[in-house]
Design a protein around this motif. Structure first.
Motif, short mmCIF file in Angstrom:
data_model
loop_
_atom_site.label_atom_id
_atom_site.label_comp_id
_atom_site.label_asym_id
_atom_site.label_seq_id
_atom_site.Cartn_x
_atom_site.Cartn_y
_atom_site.Cartn_z
N PRO A 173 0.83 -1.21 0.00
CA PRO A 173 0.00 0.00 0.00
C PRO A 173 0.85 1.25 0.00
CG PRO A 173 -0.87 -1.60 1.55
CD PRO A 173 0.46 -2.14 1.11
N LEU A 174 0.39 2.27 -0.71
CA LEU A 174 1.15 3.51 -0.88
C LEU A 174 0.52 4.66 -0.10
CD1 LEU A 174 2.09 3.65 -4.69
CD2 LEU A 174 3.63 3.33 -2.75
N ALA A 175 1.38 5.46 0.51
CA ALA A 175 0.96 6.71 1.13
C ALA A 175 1.12 7.84 0.13
CB ALA A 175 1.77 6.99 2.39
N ALA A 176 0.46 8.95 0.40
CA ALA A 176 0.50 10.08 -0.54
C ALA A 176 1.92 10.60 -0.73
CB ALA A 176 -0.42 11.18 -0.05
N SER A 177 2.73 10.64 0.34
CA SER A 177 4.09 11.17 0.23
C SER A 177 4.94 10.31 -0.69
CB SER A 177 4.72 11.26 1.62
OG SER A 177 4.69 9.99 2.27
N ALA A 178 4.85 8.98 -0.56
CA ALA A 178 5.63 8.09 -1.41
C ALA A 178 5.17 8.19 -2.87
CB ALA A 178 5.51 6.65 -0.91
N LEU A 179 3.86 8.28 -3.05
CA LEU A 179 3.32 8.40 -4.40
C LEU A 179 3.75 9.70 -5.05
CD1 LEU A 179 1.40 7.11 -6.52
CD2 LEU A 179 -0.41 8.47 -5.49
N ALA A 180 3.73 10.79 -4.28
CA ALA A 180 4.13 12.09 -4.81
C ALA A 180 5.58 12.07 -5.28
CB ALA A 180 3.94 13.17 -3.74
N GLN A 182 7.26 9.44 -6.23
CA GLN A 182 7.37 8.53 -7.37
C GLN A 182 6.92 9.18 -8.67
OE1 GLN A 182 5.54 4.68 -6.75
NE2 GLN A 182 5.16 4.40 -8.93
N LEU A 183 5.85 9.99 -8.61
CA LEU A 183 5.27 10.57 -9.82
C LEU A 183 5.75 12.00 -10.08
CD1 LEU A 183 1.56 9.31 -9.62
CD2 LEU A 183 3.50 8.29 -10.84
N GLY A 184 6.44 12.58 -9.12
CA GLY A 184 6.90 13.95 -9.32
C GLY A 184 5.80 14.98 -9.21
N ILE A 185 4.83 14.74 -8.32
CA ILE A 185 3.74 15.69 -8.09
C ILE A 185 3.76 16.08 -6.62
CG2 ILE A 185 2.31 14.79 -9.95
CD1 ILE A 185 0.74 13.18 -7.92
N SER A 186 2.99 17.10 -6.26
CA SER A 186 2.97 17.53 -4.87
C SER A 186 2.19 16.53 -4.01
CB SER A 186 2.34 18.91 -4.75
OG SER A 186 0.95 18.85 -5.04
N ARG A 187 2.50 16.51 -2.72
CA ARG A 187 1.79 15.60 -1.82
C ARG A 187 0.29 15.92 -1.77
NH1 ARG A 187 -0.53 14.96 2.73
NH2 ARG A 187 -0.33 13.04 3.96
N PRO A 188 -0.12 17.21 -1.66
CA PRO A 188 -1.56 17.50 -1.66
C PRO A 188 -2.27 17.01 -2.91
CG PRO A 188 -0.35 19.39 -0.83
CD PRO A 188 0.67 18.43 -1.37
N THR A 189 -1.58 17.13 -4.07
CA THR A 189 -2.19 16.65 -5.31
C THR A 189 -2.36 15.13 -5.27
OG1 THR A 189 -1.28 18.46 -6.62
CG2 THR A 189 -1.90 16.47 -7.82
N ALA A 190 -1.32 14.44 -4.80
CA ALA A 190 -1.40 12.98 -4.69
C ALA A 190 -2.52 12.57 -3.75
CB ALA A 190 -0.06 12.42 -4.21
N GLN A 191 -2.62 13.27 -2.62
CA GLN A 191 -3.66 12.92 -1.66
C GLN A 191 -5.06 13.18 -2.22
OE1 GLN A 191 -3.28 11.49 1.61
NE2 GLN A 191 -5.42 11.17 1.02
N ARG A 192 -5.21 14.26 -2.96
CA ARG A 192 -6.51 14.57 -3.55
C ARG A 192 -6.95 13.47 -4.52
NH1 ARG A 192 -5.21 19.01 -5.46
NH2 ARG A 192 -5.06 18.59 -7.69
N TYR A 193 -6.02 13.02 -5.36
CA TYR A 193 -6.37 11.97 -6.32
C TYR A 193 -6.63 10.64 -5.60
CZ TYR A 193 -5.24 14.86 -10.37
OH TYR A 193 -5.24 15.85 -11.34
N LEU A 194 -5.84 10.33 -4.60
CA LEU A 194 -6.04 9.09 -3.85
C LEU A 194 -7.40 9.10 -3.16
CD1 LEU A 194 -2.50 8.71 -2.26
CD2 LEU A 194 -3.53 7.13 -3.90
N SER A 195 -7.75 10.21 -2.57
CA SER A 195 -9.04 10.32 -1.89
C SER A 195 -10.20 10.17 -2.87
CB SER A 195 -9.15 11.66 -1.16
OG SER A 195 -8.16 11.77 -0.16
N GLU A 196 -10.06 10.75 -4.06
CA GLU A 196 -11.12 10.65 -5.06
C GLU A 196 -11.25 9.21 -5.57
OE1 GLU A 196 -14.20 11.50 -7.72
OE2 GLU A 196 -13.48 12.48 -5.88
#
Length: 224
Positions: A173-180, A182-196
């Protein structure tokens, strides 16, 4: 309501699919058929908008039924092929005859529900008038191509699609910080997409509690 006829030689399977259809908002099962001849008769008498059509029927194969309906000169119902046939020749023939989707047995009821909901959305989008630009055409095709995902994930924005693919390909399982990172995006953006994606049912959430502070939110692919 989308009037649907289920065509399957197995009485029990046909009954299960009919009951599933009736539980999905916007659909109603108006008939069941177990042979090719019954399928043709049901189409003539009930005028369904959608067929759930098996290939293996006792008197004739289902694709011949579909071919005949297309050749009659009247508006044939849309068709989702549901079959155990896995050979590419059958798949190509179904596509050539205009089947909007092809579900290989065995499949779960959740997968059937997702496909029907995607089809309903496709009908809504395709029922408009006027001209379609390329973006509209791409969206219409993607609604059905992506329908094996969870509802609402067929035509994702590019970044959200990358987020979903990253979680699916991760071994844990991935957290928003690790995903951000990996993809080169901000943590808030990663969290927003994960939540959606979690809201849409495509991801599941794991809460990891440490010794202190708030739990870490980690996401993994939803199980079907």
């Amino acid at each position: 309501m989308i009037r649907t006829v289920v065509v399957d030689d197995d009485y029990r399977v046909a009954s299960i699919h009919a009951a599933s259809i009736d539980r999905i908002p916007g659909f109603t099962c108006v008939g069941r058929a177990h042979t090719a001849e019954q399928a043709r008769q049901s189409v003539r008498e009930l005028e369904p908008e959608l067929l759930l059509l098996d290939v293996y029927l006792p008197d004739e194969d289902g694709l011949s039924v579909l071919r005949g309906l297309n050749a009659e000169g009247t508006a044939a119902p849309d068709c989702i092929v549901i079959t155990a046939a896995r050979d590419l020749g059958t798949v190509r023939t179904a596509m050539h005859l205009g089947a909007v989707y092809y579900l290989v047995k065995p499949f779960g009821l959740t997968q059937l529900r997702n496909q029907l909901e995607a089809y309903r959305l496709w009908r809504q989008q395709a029922s408009g008038t006027g001209e379609a630009d390329q973006e509209t055409v791409d969206t219409l095709y993607s609604l059905l191509r992506g329908a094996t995902d969870h509802p609402g994930t067929g035509a994702l924005p590019p970044t959200m699609r990358k987020v979903l693919e990253a979680v699916r390909s991760s071994r844990e399982p991935l957290a928003a910080s690790a995903l951000a990172a990996q993809l080169g995006i901000s943590r808030p953006t990663a969290q927003r997409y994960l939540s959606e994606l979690h809201r849409r049912g495509a991801l599941e959430l794991d809460l990891e509690y440490g010794s202190a502070g708030r739990p870490v939110h980690r996401y993994r692919p939803a199980t079907r």
